[in-house]
Design a protein around this motif. Structure first.
Motif, PDB file in Angstrom:
ATOM      1  N   THR A  45      -4.019   4.209  -1.828  1.00  0.00           N
ATOM      2  CA  THR A  45      -4.361   2.948  -2.477  1.00  0.00           C
ATOM      3  C   THR A  45      -5.602   2.390  -2.226  1.00  0.00           C
ATOM      4  N   THR A  46      -6.323   2.292  -3.372  1.00  0.00           N
ATOM      5  CA  THR A  46      -7.934   2.150  -3.193  1.00  0.00           C
ATOM      6  C   THR A  46      -8.290   0.559  -3.025  1.00  0.00           C
ATOM      7  N   THR A  47      -7.007  -0.125  -3.800  1.00  0.00           N
ATOM      8  CA  THR A  47      -7.112  -1.597  -4.023  1.00  0.00           C
ATOM      9  C   THR A  47      -5.611  -1.968  -3.682  1.00  0.00           C
ATOM     10  N   GLN A  48      -5.480  -3.035  -2.648  1.00  0.00           N
ATOM     11  CA  GLN A  48      -3.906  -3.169  -2.351  1.00  0.00           C
ATOM     12  C   GLN A  48      -3.173  -3.817  -3.588  1.00  0.00           C
ATOM     13  N   THR A  73       0.978  -1.215  -0.004  1.00  0.00           N
ATOM     14  CA  THR A  73      -0.005  -0.097  -0.218  1.00  0.00           C
ATOM     15  C   THR A  73       0.944   1.247  -0.009  1.00  0.00           C
ATOM     16  N   LEU A  74       0.307   2.342  -0.660  1.00  0.00           N
ATOM     17  CA  LEU A  74       1.253   3.454  -0.868  1.00  0.00           C
ATOM     18  C   LEU A  74       0.120   4.667  -0.360  1.00  0.00           C
ATOM     19  N   SER A  84       0.573  -7.288 -10.079  1.00  0.00           N
ATOM     20  CA  SER A  84      -0.103  -8.067 -10.780  1.00  0.00           C
ATOM     21  C   SER A  84      -1.652  -7.622 -10.858  1.00  0.00           C
ATOM     22  N   SER A  85      -1.935  -6.592  -9.922  1.00  0.00           N
ATOM     23  CA  SER A  85      -3.334  -6.180  -9.634  1.00  0.00           C
ATOM     24  C   SER A  85      -3.195  -5.089  -8.620  1.00  0.00           C
ATOM     25  N   GLY A  86      -4.368  -4.505  -8.376  1.00  0.00           N
ATOM     26  CA  GLY A  86      -4.200  -3.291  -7.534  1.00  0.00           C
ATOM     27  C   GLY A  86      -4.626  -1.939  -8.212  1.00  0.00           C
TER      28      GLY A  86
END
Length: 256
Positions: free
Chosen positions: A201-204, A169-170, A218-220
């Motif tokens: 970070t809305t999605t890890q 997360t950022l 790979s995602s996030g």
């Protein structure tokens, strides 16, 4: 910024200078202080190097390059961790009537805190200026960012082993200012433009130990609110190792 963060965390044991330069300049600093490595982990406890143009001038692809300013490397503990601090670290390349100057100040910290956590912290300013006959352009990037990596279930962070699969997360702020001078100024447009992005970070962000690409996720998804010369919001989604982010979704502020 997110790529730099996770990739420097993944290669933290190599203790190369992070974020901008992969190693020190090909010349000797004028002054070096400190240097002991009490725990023999390859990171000096507290080492500083000061460069001057007199001690560090060399040729690179036909350009004359000078280096000045300071770099400090510190062991910050944990399983392994270091902080690099730049103080007006200036690299100037001159070729004919073109001069490119890069200046770095601030800190970059990468730490494997424990078997279950790694952290990143950056508080830095990097500016790049190009000066040619009749005009020039400069771009300055200021970052105040923090990130945390957490291994997925069953994985741990261990020295001597591949960085494990997990999530990152950022959050923080990122500002960019561009300034044109002379014949680089566009009529009717302000010569200075500034954008500031509040990052979350809305999605890890998923990090796989099997992905060695610079495009690490790979995602996030990352999102931010933009203020300054323009206003709006932006979201960047990551889709696969090596593919880079998908096209950002930009939401303007509406008529104004």
């Amino acid at each position: 910024a997110s790529y730099d963060a996770i990739n420097n965390l993944r290669r933290a044991p190599t203790t190369t200078l992070p974020a901008v330069f992969t190693n020190q300049p090909p010349c000797n600093p004028a002054v070096v202080t400190g240097g002991p490595d009490a725990n023999n982990n390859g990171i000096p406890d507290n080492r500083s190097a000061q460069y001057t143009t007199a001690s560090c001038t060399y040729n690179n692809a036909g350009s004359t390059v000078t280096v000045s300013g300071g770099v400090r490397l510190e062991d910050v503990g944990g399983l392994i961790g270091y902080r690099a601090t730049y103080t007006n670290f200036t690299v100037t390349a001159t070729k004919a009537d073109s001069v490119i100057t890069t200046v770095i100040s601030g800190t970059y910290e990468y730490r494997w805190v424990s078997a279950t956590s790694a952290t990143y912290a950056e508080n830095s300013t990097v500016s790049i200026a190009l000066q040619v006959a009749g005009g020039g352009f400069s771009l300055s990037r200021s970052a105040n960012l923090n990130g945390t990596f957490t291994p997925s279930a069953g994985n741990t962070i261990r020295t001597g082993f591949t960085f494990p699969t997990g999530t990152f997360t950022l959050a923080g702020t990122l500002s960019v200012t561009g300034t044109a001078t002379g014949n680089q100024v566009t009529p009717g447009v302000s010569p200075t433009q500034t954008l500031t992005l509040n990052v979350s970070t809305t999605t890890q962000l998923s990090v796989s130990s099997a992905c060695s690409s610079n495009a690490a996720y790979s995602s996030g998804a990352l999102a931010g609110t933009v203020t300054g010369s323009n206003q709006g919001s932006v979201e960047v989604r990551f889709t696969a190792c090596g593919s880079g982010p998908s096209t950002p979704t930009v939401t303007p502020p509406g008529k104004r």
